[in-house]
Design an enzyme around this catalytic site. Structure first.
Site, PDB file in Angstrom:
ATOM      1  N   CYS A 207       0.822  -1.220   0.000  1.00 40.62           N
ATOM      2  CA  CYS A 207       0.000   0.000   0.000  1.00 40.62           C
ATOM      3  C   CYS A 207       0.854   1.267   0.000  1.00 40.62           C
ATOM      4  CB  CYS A 207      -0.904   0.024   1.219  1.00 40.62           C
ATOM      5  SG  CYS A 207      -2.006  -1.399   1.351  1.00 40.62           S
ATOM      6  N   THR A 208       2.034   1.204   0.573  1.00 39.25           N
ATOM      7  CA  THR A 208       2.847   2.406   0.732  1.00 39.25           C
ATOM      8  C   THR A 208       3.898   2.572  -0.355  1.00 39.25           C
ATOM      9  OG1 THR A 208       3.932   3.744   2.423  1.00 39.25           O
ATOM     10  CG2 THR A 208       4.697   1.476   2.191  1.00 39.25           C
TER      11      THR A 208
END
Length: 382
Positions: free
Chosen positions: A374-375
């Site tokens: 996600c990052t």
């Protein structure tokens, strides 16, 4: 809709020019991340989060450049202090003082598409139009998962990424559909899709088609498949059902199923029939086993266990080993001090024999409702 500064025919879509979204395991030039700053994402646990980022960056810089978005000069100095104390080499890092609401670059950053010089198979060409580069950008609209009101800084940071890369000659498209007499931008987050680099894409009905958190009201399955074909070069979409419990994105696929090779998918499975993830993951597994790739060939489906439920302050969190990130020479895998950590790492190590599979403890990180994939956002080489 193309970027007004791009030297392309107005009607030319990326697919028409031979562009396609490459698989994550294709060589990277860089990884983009947003340094953590929003304490409301990790209330009560924020102090531990920069050290998780430092560990991620420490492994990434060995094989590729890391582009880090920070809030300000002061935030850069703070990040540098953490990185130095974690013994992270700094020579392969660039900082960009571009404020964000959050740090989930997977979802708000532009996606990259690539074009082979010899031409991608099965892709139509427009005569007389020559793409200016081997890479291009696709900027989808971002609206904070159709859930949160604070997204404008994230959207602005994505525009700054595009501007920064314009000096390399990358064109940019902004997907839109006709809505009455105007063009309506299409919403899509990077975590909602996964591709094999050959034209097949994974996504979920829960995220792209269902309510609540409906991203594109009025657009149906066929409409979205057409947009994905035009802008990402997708010729086959595999629709899964629901995501996992605790996922506030409402069904992102990068928690449940991922391509690890052009013909191979790992699928998260929950063995406990009493766990609320058991039924939707079992249904997704059945869909994958009956699916084929862009050429009509059956997929190889490898089961990936789920960790035991991770609960904090009474909230079930979206902990999943499927939220791994494939970078140059490595695969970074979230772990949770769980008995299934070793099994998941061994499975992924067997599927990536040419890469080092590295565990990153995410028991605190997952309190932000996201993990390693996600990052991060990959910038392909080219």
């Amino acid at each position: 809709m193309t970027d007004p500064h791009a030297s392309l025919a107005p009607s030319a879509t990326p697919a028409a020019l031979g562009y396609r979204m490459p698989a994550e395991w294709a060589p990277h030039a860089a990884t983009w991340i947003g340094w953590p700053h929003n304490r409301t994402d990790w209330p009560g646990k924020f102090e531990a989060i920069p050290w998780v980022y430092a560990e991620i960056v420490r492994h990434l810089v060995a094989g590729e450049r890391v582009e880090i978005l920070v809030q300000s000069g002061a935030a850069k100095r703070s990040a540098l202090e953490v990185l130095r104390r974690a013994h992270v080499p700094l020579s392969n890092i660039r900082f960009h003082p571009w404020p964000t609401n959050r740090g989930w670059t997977r979802d708000f950053a532009p996606l990259f598409v690539s074009r082979k010089r010899s031409g991608a198979a099965r892709v139509r060409r427009l005569p007389g139009v020559t793409p200016p580069s081997a890479l291009a950008l696709v900027k989808w609209r971002f609206n904070a998962w159709a859930k949160y009101p604070d997204w404008r800084k994230d959207a602005a940071a994505a525009e700054r990424i595009i501007s920064f890369l314009r000096h390399t000659g990358l064109p940019c498209w902004r997907p839109a559909v006709e809505s009455g007499r105007r063009q309506r931008p299409v919403v899509l987050e990077g975590g909602s899709i996964d591709v094999n680099g050959c034209g097949t894409l994974l996504t979920t009905e829960e995220c792209l088609l269902n309510r609540p958190q409906q991203r594109n009201p009025g657009l149906g399955r066929a409409d979205l498949e057409r947009v994905l074909a035009d802008y990402l070069g997708i010729t086959k979409v595999i629709w899964l059902g629901r995501g996992i419990v605790g996922d506030d994105t409402h069904g992102h696929v990068d928690d449940i199923a991922r391509f690890v090779a052009p013909d191979t998918v790992v699928a998260a499975v929950e063995r406990n029939p009493k766990d609320p993830n058991h039924q939707p993951l079992t249904a997704n597994l059945a869909r994958l086993k009956s699916s084929t790739d862009q050429d009509g060939r059956p997929l190889r489906v490898v089961e990936l266990p789920m960790p035991a439920p991770v609960i904090f302050r009474g909230q079930r969190l979206p902990a999943s080993y499927a939220n791994f990130y494939i970078a140059n020479g490595i695969v970074l895998v979230p772990t949770f001090n769980d008995s299934n950590d070793r099994a998941a790492l061994n499975i992924l190590a067997g599927l990536f024999p040419g890469r080092l599979v590295i565990p990153i403890y995410c028991g605190d990180f997952i309190w932000g409702l996201g993990a390693i994939h996600c990052t991060t956002q990959q910038q392909p080489a080219g």
